[in-house]
Scaffold this active site. Structure first.
Site, PDB file in Angstrom:
ATOM      1  N   PHE A 197      -5.533  -1.699   9.366  1.00  0.00           N
ATOM      2  CA  PHE A 197      -6.021  -1.159   8.108  1.00  0.00           C
ATOM      3  C   PHE A 197      -6.880   0.071   8.380  1.00  0.00           C
ATOM      4  CE2 PHE A 197      -4.705  -5.380   6.793  1.00  0.00           C
ATOM      5  CZ  PHE A 197      -3.969  -5.047   5.661  1.00  0.00           C
ATOM      6  N   ASP A 211      -6.056  11.563   3.149  1.00  0.00           N
ATOM      7  CA  ASP A 211      -6.360  11.911   1.769  1.00  0.00           C
ATOM      8  C   ASP A 211      -7.794  12.437   1.689  1.00  0.00           C
ATOM      9  OD1 ASP A 211      -6.989   9.131   2.506  1.00  0.00           O
ATOM     10  OD2 ASP A 211      -7.817   8.957   0.495  1.00  0.00           O
ATOM     11  N   ASN A 239     -13.190   5.980   5.476  1.00  0.00           N
ATOM     12  CA  ASN A 239     -13.259   4.923   6.493  1.00  0.00           C
ATOM     13  C   ASN A 239     -12.352   5.178   7.697  1.00  0.00           C
ATOM     14  OD1 ASN A 239     -15.217   3.438   5.171  1.00  0.00           O
ATOM     15  ND2 ASN A 239     -13.724   2.252   4.004  1.00  0.00           N
ATOM     16  N   ASN A 299      -9.844   1.096   7.934  1.00  0.00           N
ATOM     17  CA  ASN A 299     -11.173   1.069   8.545  1.00  0.00           C
ATOM     18  C   ASN A 299     -11.136   0.682  10.023  1.00  0.00           C
ATOM     19  OD1 ASN A 299     -10.429  -1.549   8.007  1.00  0.00           O
ATOM     20  ND2 ASN A 299     -12.416  -2.200   7.246  1.00  0.00           N
ATOM     21  N   TYR A 315       0.805  -1.224   0.000  1.00  0.00           N
ATOM     22  CA  TYR A 315       0.000   0.000   0.000  1.00  0.00           C
ATOM     23  C   TYR A 315       0.842   1.282   0.000  1.00  0.00           C
ATOM     24  CZ  TYR A 315      -3.606  -3.327   1.382  1.00  0.00           C
ATOM     25  OH  TYR A 315      -4.457  -4.401   1.423  1.00  0.00           O
ATOM     26  N   HIS A 334      -4.256   6.649  -0.723  1.00  0.00           N
ATOM     27  CA  HIS A 334      -4.834   6.526   0.624  1.00  0.00           C
ATOM     28  C   HIS A 334      -3.764   6.652   1.715  1.00  0.00           C
ATOM     29  CE1 HIS A 334      -8.825   5.993   2.023  1.00  0.00           C
ATOM     30  NE2 HIS A 334      -8.829   4.709   2.288  1.00  0.00           N
TER      31      HIS A 334
END
Length: 197
Positions: free
Chosen positions: A75, A102, A123, A77, A19, A24
């Site tokens: 993560f 972001d 999220n 969320n 990632y 994000h």
């Protein structure tokens, strides 16, 4: 604000190399820059759910504001839980938390700083609001713009910056880091005047 107060600066993102370059993950990039400015390396927090850097803003040896930079090891969320654990550990109230994230609704390269507000489908913000029971924390919102054409929002935020954007990205990261420092040292109104575009 007294010098004894601690600020918790949380970079929102997803952990792991997969990632790292995604839109994000701008929060991680900005906290990396702030850690570099403090001259410190990330270390695992004893909660086991985040990496932290502790330091003071300002010249070395100065009595600047104390800050804790944090990158949750969860993560996006689920960032609320680790952030809440850090806030409890360092005795930080939501009004001394800065979340860097972001933002789809502002163009790439644009920055906005604000206190409170909705989560706008983000999220990470949703998770923070759920864990703290309030949205009244500071946000440094780094614009990524809307996805082109019919690309799904989820695919867009979890994709790498374009080659053109990657050239500009260091400037956006640097400016966002400046905005975080300004927010803590100068307050919201002056920071908004200087950085909100």
């Amino acid at each position: 604000m007294t010098a004894g107060e601690v600020w918790l600066v949380v970079g929102l993102g997803n952990p792991g190399p997969t990632y790292a370059g995604h839109r994000h993950n701008i929060g991680y990039l900005v906290t990396d820059e702030l850690a570099r400015r403090l001259g410190s390396d990330w270390r695992a927090h004893k909660s086991g759910r985040a990496e932290v850097v502790e330091g003071r803003l300002g010249a070395p040896g100065s009595d600047g504001p104390r800050i804790v930079l944090a990158r949750p090891r969860s993560f996006m969320n689920e960032v609320g839980g680790p952030t809440k654990a850090l806030a409890s550990f360092y005795k930080v109230d939501p009004d001394r938390i800065v979340a860097i994230h972001d933002e789809l609704d502002i163009g790439f390269g644009t920055l906005r700083v604000k206190l409170g507000g909705g989560d706008n489908g983000h999220n990470g913000l949703k998770s923070l609001r759920s864990s703290f029971g309030t949205g009244d924390f500071y946000r440094v919102r780094a614009g990524i713009g809307r996805p082109p054409g019919r690309q799904e929002v989820a695919d867009f935020v979890l994709s790498n910056y374009s080659s053109t954007e990657r050239k500009e990205l260091p400037f956006q990261v640097d400016t966002a880091a400046d905005a975080v420092e300004s927010l803590i040292e100068q307050g919201l109104a002056r920071t908004q005047g200087a950085f909100n575009s």
